[in-house]
Design an enzyme around this catalytic site. Structure first.
Site, PDB file in Angstrom:
ATOM      1  CG  ASP A 103      -1.483  -2.953   7.587  1.00 55.47           C
ATOM      2  OD1 ASP A 103      -2.557  -3.554   7.002  1.00 55.47           O
ATOM      3  OD2 ASP A 103      -0.432  -2.803   8.001  1.00 55.47           O
ATOM      4  N   GLY A 104      -4.333  -3.897   8.578  1.00 50.23           N
ATOM      5  CA  GLY A 104      -5.051  -5.209   8.943  1.00 50.23           C
ATOM      6  C   GLY A 104      -6.549  -5.862   8.553  1.00 50.23           C
TER       7      GLY A 104
ATOM      8  NE  ARG B  69      -2.623  -8.631   8.239  1.00 50.91           N
ATOM      9  CZ  ARG B  69      -1.697  -7.976   8.372  1.00 50.91           C
ATOM     10  NH1 ARG B  69      -0.971  -8.407   9.567  1.00 50.91           N
ATOM     11  NH2 ARG B  69      -1.244  -6.712   8.557  1.00 50.91           N
TER      12      ARG B  69
ATOM     13  CB  SER C 200      -1.137   5.169   0.582  1.00 50.28           C
ATOM     14  OG  SER C 200      -1.117   4.089  -0.653  1.00 50.28           O
TER      15      SER C 200
ATOM     16  CG  ASN D  37      -3.771   2.358  -0.440  1.00 49.87           C
ATOM     17  OD1 ASN D  37      -4.340   2.750   0.256  1.00 49.87           O
ATOM     18  ND2 ASN D  37      -2.509   1.080   0.136  1.00 49.87           N
ATOM     19  CD1 TRP D  38      -3.632   6.342  -6.579  1.00 54.32           C
ATOM     20  CD2 TRP D  38      -6.547   5.610  -5.675  1.00 54.32           C
ATOM     21  NE1 TRP D  38      -4.627   7.383  -5.677  1.00 54.32           N
ATOM     22  CE2 TRP D  38      -5.944   7.153  -6.501  1.00 54.32           C
ATOM     23  CE3 TRP D  38      -7.613   5.565  -6.873  1.00 54.32           C
ATOM     24  CZ2 TRP D  38      -7.576   8.008  -5.840  1.00 54.32           C
ATOM     25  CZ3 TRP D  38      -8.692   6.000  -6.552  1.00 54.32           C
ATOM     26  CH2 TRP D  38      -8.403   7.269  -6.277  1.00 54.32           C
TER      27      TRP D  38
END
Ligand code: FPP
Length: 245
Positions: free
Chosen positions: A27-28, A31, A72, A75-76
């Site tokens: 993750d990240g 950002r 995931s 995420n779609w």
């Protein structure tokens, strides 16, 4: 052959054995890109490079399985351009992996329903899987179109189908585990989430019931051997009791 590529790897291995299986929520990326004034997709590209670096490092220190959340079932919902960019990135990653897998000793496997991906990507995955059979080293499980609840529901459905066909037998935790995408892979002892969020986001709910969870502020593209070492050191500091005293 040089067994360890860095002094840090050597030191980490000498102290205590590393976890056999590490799971990571990468993750990240968004950002990381935003802070640099770059499009989010640049963050994913950097994240893919980080994955290469981290996989090699895990192989060097003797980790046997690395499982990463790449895409995931949720995420779609992201903008189509971002989804397309992630799929293109994956295709590129797999192409390179096919070329280098034998030399790099990173054996790739996939968790999730890949049948909904483009025929080109599915062909690439099939090619990767075939090649992986010959490789030792670390196994990199890439979770693609993966959702933990989806995985459990699919396993339950498979069990129900078996039972309806009279092939039931006793349903135990072991039998159920063998119906998951992760069949045959031991549960992760350590789960790392970079990027500062403290949740599991539908990642490996069955497999992580006894995992040590380590949350770190570093964004995934900035991750490297140092952060892996820190997470492993934190894991070694924890006392694992598995419900005992
Ligand atoms: C979360 O970052 C990350 C993803 C949704 C995708 C992770 C994918 C990769 C690291 C690269 C592709 C993988 C392979 C195997 C080639 P985010 O965008 O949600 O970050 P944010 O929370 O900062 O917005």
């Amino acid at each position: 052959m040089k067994l360890f590529r860095s002094k840090r790897a050597r030191t980490a291995v000498r102290k205590e054995p590393p976890p056999r299986h590490i799971a990571i929520i990468m993750d990240g990326n968004g950002r990381w890109a935003k802070r640099r004034g770059l499009p989010g997709t640049a963050g994913h590209s950097a994240g893919a490079e980080t994955l290469r670096r981290v996989s090699s490092y895990c192989r060097d220190i003797g980790v046997q399985y690395l499982t990463v959340y790449a895409f995931s079932t949720e995420n779609w919902k992201r903008p189509k351009e971002e989804v397309d960019a992630l799929m293109a990135l994956l295709d590129k990653y797999l192409l390179e992996a096919i070329e280098k897998m034998e030399r790099e000793r990173v054996r790739m496997a996939f968790f999730g329903d890949t049948t909904v991906l483009s025929p080109e990507l599915q062909a690439r995955i099939a090619q990767t899987r075939k090649l992986a059979q010959k490789i030792d080293g670390v196994q990199l499980n890439v979770c693609l179109n993966y959702g933990g609840r989806d995985e459990i529901v699919r396993a339950a459905r498979r069990w129900a189908e078996r039972a309806a066909a009279g092939e039931g037998g006793e349903l135990t935790e072991e039998v159920f585990s063998d119906l998951l995408w992760s069949a045959g892979v031991p549960d992760p002892e350590l789960l790392i989430r970079p990027g500062g969020e403290k949740r599991l986001s539908n990642f490996l709910p069955w497999q992580t019931t006894y995992s040590e969870l380590v949350f770190m502020d570093t964004l995934w593209p900035d991750f490297g051997p140092k952060q892996i070492d820190e997470a492993i050191a934190e894991y070694h500091r924890r006392e694992r009791r598995f419900g005992g005293v």
